[in-house]
Write an enzyme that holds these catalytic residues in place. Structure first.
Site, mmCIF file in Angstrom:
data_model
loop_
_atom_site.group_PDB
_atom_site.id
_atom_site.type_symbol
_atom_site.label_atom_id
_atom_site.label_comp_id
_atom_site.label_asym_id
_atom_site.label_seq_id
_atom_site.Cartn_x
_atom_site.Cartn_y
_atom_site.Cartn_z
ATOM 1 N N THR A 180 0.789 -1.238 0.000
ATOM 2 C CA THR A 180 0.000 0.000 0.000
ATOM 3 C C THR A 180 0.826 1.296 0.000
ATOM 4 O O THR A 180 1.874 1.381 0.650
ATOM 5 C CB THR A 180 -0.961 0.010 1.211
ATOM 6 N N LEU A 181 0.282 2.311 -0.700
ATOM 7 C CA LEU A 181 0.895 3.644 -0.694
ATOM 8 C C LEU A 181 0.143 4.579 0.264
ATOM 9 O O LEU A 181 0.505 5.740 0.430
ATOM 10 C CB LEU A 181 0.861 4.241 -2.108
ATOM 11 N N THR B 36 -9.564 -1.997 2.006
ATOM 12 C CA THR B 36 -9.226 -2.409 0.645
ATOM 13 C C THR B 36 -9.600 -3.867 0.423
ATOM 14 O O THR B 36 -10.258 -4.489 1.266
ATOM 15 C CB THR B 36 -7.730 -2.108 0.337
ATOM 16 N N LYS C 197 -14.178 -4.565 0.759
ATOM 17 C CA LYS C 197 -14.926 -3.331 0.485
ATOM 18 C C LYS C 197 -16.449 -3.517 0.515
ATOM 19 O O LYS C 197 -17.178 -2.575 0.805
ATOM 20 C CB LYS C 197 -14.505 -2.755 -0.872
ATOM 21 N N GLY D 48 -16.016 -4.879 -13.779
ATOM 22 C CA GLY D 48 -15.637 -5.425 -12.474
ATOM 23 C C GLY D 48 -16.034 -4.441 -11.387
ATOM 24 O O GLY D 48 -16.853 -3.536 -11.613
ATOM 25 N N GLY D 49 -15.433 -4.587 -10.207
ATOM 26 C CA GLY D 49 -15.778 -3.731 -9.070
ATOM 27 C C GLY D 49 -15.554 -2.254 -9.352
ATOM 28 O O GLY D 49 -16.406 -1.412 -9.027
ATOM 29 N N ARG E 110 -15.829 -7.743 -21.714
ATOM 30 C CA ARG E 110 -15.567 -9.021 -22.396
ATOM 31 C C ARG E 110 -16.712 -9.990 -22.106
ATOM 32 O O ARG E 110 -17.190 -10.684 -22.997
ATOM 33 C CB ARG E 110 -14.243 -9.578 -21.864
HETATM 34 P P1 NDP Z 1 -12.003 -6.747 -11.237
HETATM 35 O O1 NDP Z 1 -11.189 -7.995 -11.125
HETATM 36 O O2 NDP Z 1 -13.243 -6.630 -10.422
HETATM 37 O O3 NDP Z 1 -12.444 -6.563 -12.803
HETATM 38 C C1 NDP Z 1 -11.537 -6.799 -13.833
HETATM 39 C C2 NDP Z 1 -12.143 -6.342 -15.161
HETATM 40 O O4 NDP Z 1 -11.124 -6.508 -16.171
HETATM 41 C C3 NDP Z 1 -13.351 -7.142 -15.622
HETATM 42 O O5 NDP Z 1 -14.225 -6.314 -16.326
HETATM 43 C C4 NDP Z 1 -12.709 -8.170 -16.569
HETATM 44 O O6 NDP Z 1 -13.583 -8.649 -17.580
HETATM 45 C C5 NDP Z 1 -11.649 -7.323 -17.225
HETATM 46 N N1 NDP Z 1 -10.598 -8.141 -17.793
HETATM 47 C C6 NDP Z 1 -9.650 -8.848 -17.104
HETATM 48 N N2 NDP Z 1 -8.850 -9.492 -17.992
HETATM 49 C C7 NDP Z 1 -9.317 -9.193 -19.225
HETATM 50 C C8 NDP Z 1 -8.885 -9.554 -20.546
HETATM 51 N N3 NDP Z 1 -7.831 -10.336 -20.749
HETATM 52 N N4 NDP Z 1 -9.582 -9.044 -21.602
HETATM 53 C C9 NDP Z 1 -10.644 -8.233 -21.402
HETATM 54 N N5 NDP Z 1 -11.095 -7.848 -20.174
HETATM 55 C C10 NDP Z 1 -10.426 -8.333 -19.109
HETATM 56 O O7 NDP Z 1 -10.991 -5.557 -10.970
HETATM 57 P P2 NDP Z 1 -11.332 -4.082 -10.398
HETATM 58 O O8 NDP Z 1 -12.565 -3.612 -11.067
HETATM 59 O O9 NDP Z 1 -11.276 -4.085 -8.920
HETATM 60 O O10 NDP Z 1 -10.055 -3.236 -10.884
HETATM 61 C C11 NDP Z 1 -9.831 -2.917 -12.269
HETATM 62 C C12 NDP Z 1 -8.595 -2.041 -12.412
HETATM 63 O O11 NDP Z 1 -8.784 -0.778 -11.782
HETATM 64 C C13 NDP Z 1 -7.350 -2.659 -11.752
HETATM 65 O O12 NDP Z 1 -6.299 -2.617 -12.680
HETATM 66 C C14 NDP Z 1 -7.029 -1.763 -10.597
HETATM 67 O O13 NDP Z 1 -5.622 -1.633 -10.435
HETATM 68 C C15 NDP Z 1 -7.633 -0.436 -11.031
HETATM 69 N N6 NDP Z 1 -8.059 0.366 -9.848
HETATM 70 C C16 NDP Z 1 -7.404 1.553 -9.605
HETATM 71 C C17 NDP Z 1 -7.742 2.332 -8.512
HETATM 72 C C18 NDP Z 1 -7.025 3.636 -8.269
HETATM 73 O O14 NDP Z 1 -7.064 4.168 -7.151
HETATM 74 N N7 NDP Z 1 -6.377 4.196 -9.261
HETATM 75 C C19 NDP Z 1 -8.796 1.918 -7.560
HETATM 76 C C20 NDP Z 1 -9.454 0.670 -7.938
HETATM 77 C C21 NDP Z 1 -9.066 -0.068 -9.029
HETATM 78 P P3 NDP Z 1 -14.532 -9.954 -17.331
HETATM 79 O O15 NDP Z 1 -15.687 -9.453 -16.524
HETATM 80 O O16 NDP Z 1 -14.918 -10.374 -18.698
HETATM 81 O O17 NDP Z 1 -13.688 -10.959 -16.605
#
Ligand code: NDP
Length: 289
Positions: free
Chosen positions: A20-21, A67, A71, A133-134, A156
């Site tokens: 964590t940062l 985190t 959450k 995703g989340g 996807r």
């Molecule tokens: P989740 O695991 O809940 O969701 C991942 C998403 O990525 C899903 O929609 C998934 O699609 C998609 N995905 C994963 N692999 C692939 C692939 N190969 N091709 C296409 N789609 C893909 O993750 P989160 O929603 O929690 O987080 C997403 C990103 O947001 C992370 O990288 C995280 O680091 C970043 N984030 C940044 C924050 C910040 O403070 N800057 C805060 C929170 C998150 P599918 O549903 O089809 O599997």
């Protein structure tokens, strides 16, 4: 740091927490504000969340960040919850209230403040969200609550985008959101979109990965916002810029989710200058190792 009988404690609960940062953000803020407050990480093992919240309450901790993976689960342990966090179904900040904690989602208000600081306004705009995703789910709620004209949710797995759309329509009564399959991006016929990249694709070390590589898609983007902050420039961001748009990474979102939490805990207002100092410290910790 002068730790004494007046020192207050805030912290982060999650598992894992070693990466964590957040301590850097909050301890720098305390230094800048002259607050006698320390912020520490607490690793909470599976099954111990309720104990952790009750313990924090008993120890009179001022506030907590939450985190992965807690959450959503933490909501059951709260005394009260803010409206946006309730709709999103995820809480990342706990603020001390009479008899326990009130939950907020400053990830989303943080993203909003980051976008505003970069001169991007959601109201009245057509938004494309990549992912379901989340994070994407929360972004979709934010965009609805801030008056986006139309939101296209591309994933996807279509079913996940459809489920979020259904939930948002039920909870907000708004039908300005359209679920789509990622592969159908060519059906987007508008221009000047704000695109929020909320998948995990492109995250370090897989820096050359991107969910859509077709340049024609990027020609329609005016502002591209990647929630990923490592690497500092993702392939998505490069493609946005090469095709005439402006691109931003997710580090300011991380910064402002922390700043808003700190403001809630301490009833202070962090200035632009102070925010910049913390942002510089974050960039150094993140990219200059
Ligand atoms: P989740 O695991 O809940 O969701 C991942 C998403 O990525 C899903 O929609 C998934 O699609 C998609 N995905 C994963 N692999 C692939 C692939 N190969 N091709 C296409 N789609 C893909 O993750 P989160 O929603 O929690 O987080 C997403 C990103 O947001 C992370 O990288 C995280 O680091 C970043 N984030 C940044 C924050 C910040 O403070 N800057 C805060 C929170 C998150 P599918 O549903 O089809 O599997």
């Amino acid at each position: 740091m002068n730790i004494n009988g007046h020192t207050e404690i805030c912290g982060l609960i999650g598992n894992p927490v070693k990466h964590t940062l957040s301590p850097l953000i909050h301890n720098t803020l305390s230094e800048l504000c002259g607050k006698n407050l320390v912020y520490v990480p607490f690793q909470v093992e599976n099954g111990k969340l309720q104990d952790a919240i009750r313990g924090a309450d008993a120890l009179n901790l001022l506030g907590l960040n939450v985190t992965v993976p807690y959450k959503s689960d933490v909501i059951a342990e709260l005394k009260d919850i803010d409206g946006l966090a309730k709709n999103i179904g995820a809480v990342n900040t706990l603020v001390r209230v009479e008899g326990g904690y009130k939950g907020y989602n400053t990830d989303m208000t943080g993203l909003y403040r980051a976008m505003q600081s970069d001169g991007i306004e959601i109201e009245g705009k057509d938004i494309v969200i990549l992912g379901a995703g989340g994070a994407a789910r929360a972004v979709a709620f934010l965009c609805i609550s801030k008056g986006a004209e139309r939101i296209y949710l591309l994933n996807r797995t279509y079913e996940k985008a459809a489920a979020i759309t259904k939930e948002i329509r039920e909870k907000t009564g708004q039908d300005r959101i359209v679920p789509m399959l990622l592969a159908d991006y060519e059906k987007l016929s508008g221009k000047d979109y704000i695109v929020i990249q909320a998948t995990s694709v492109g995250l370090s070390p897989n820096c050359e990965d991107v969910v859509i590589s077709d340049e024609n898609f990027y020609k329609k983007i005016k502002w591209g916002y990647d929630l990923i902050y490592k690497p500092s420039q993702t392939r998505f961001m490069k493609l946005v810029e090469e095709n005439g748009g402006r691109a931003f990474n997710g580090l300011k979102m991380l910064l402002y989710q922390g700043i808003i939490a700190y403001e809630l805990w301490n009833d202070v207002s962090i200035s632009q200058e102070q925010a910049q100092t913390v942002y510089d410290a974050l960039k150094e910790a993140c990219y200059e190792q």
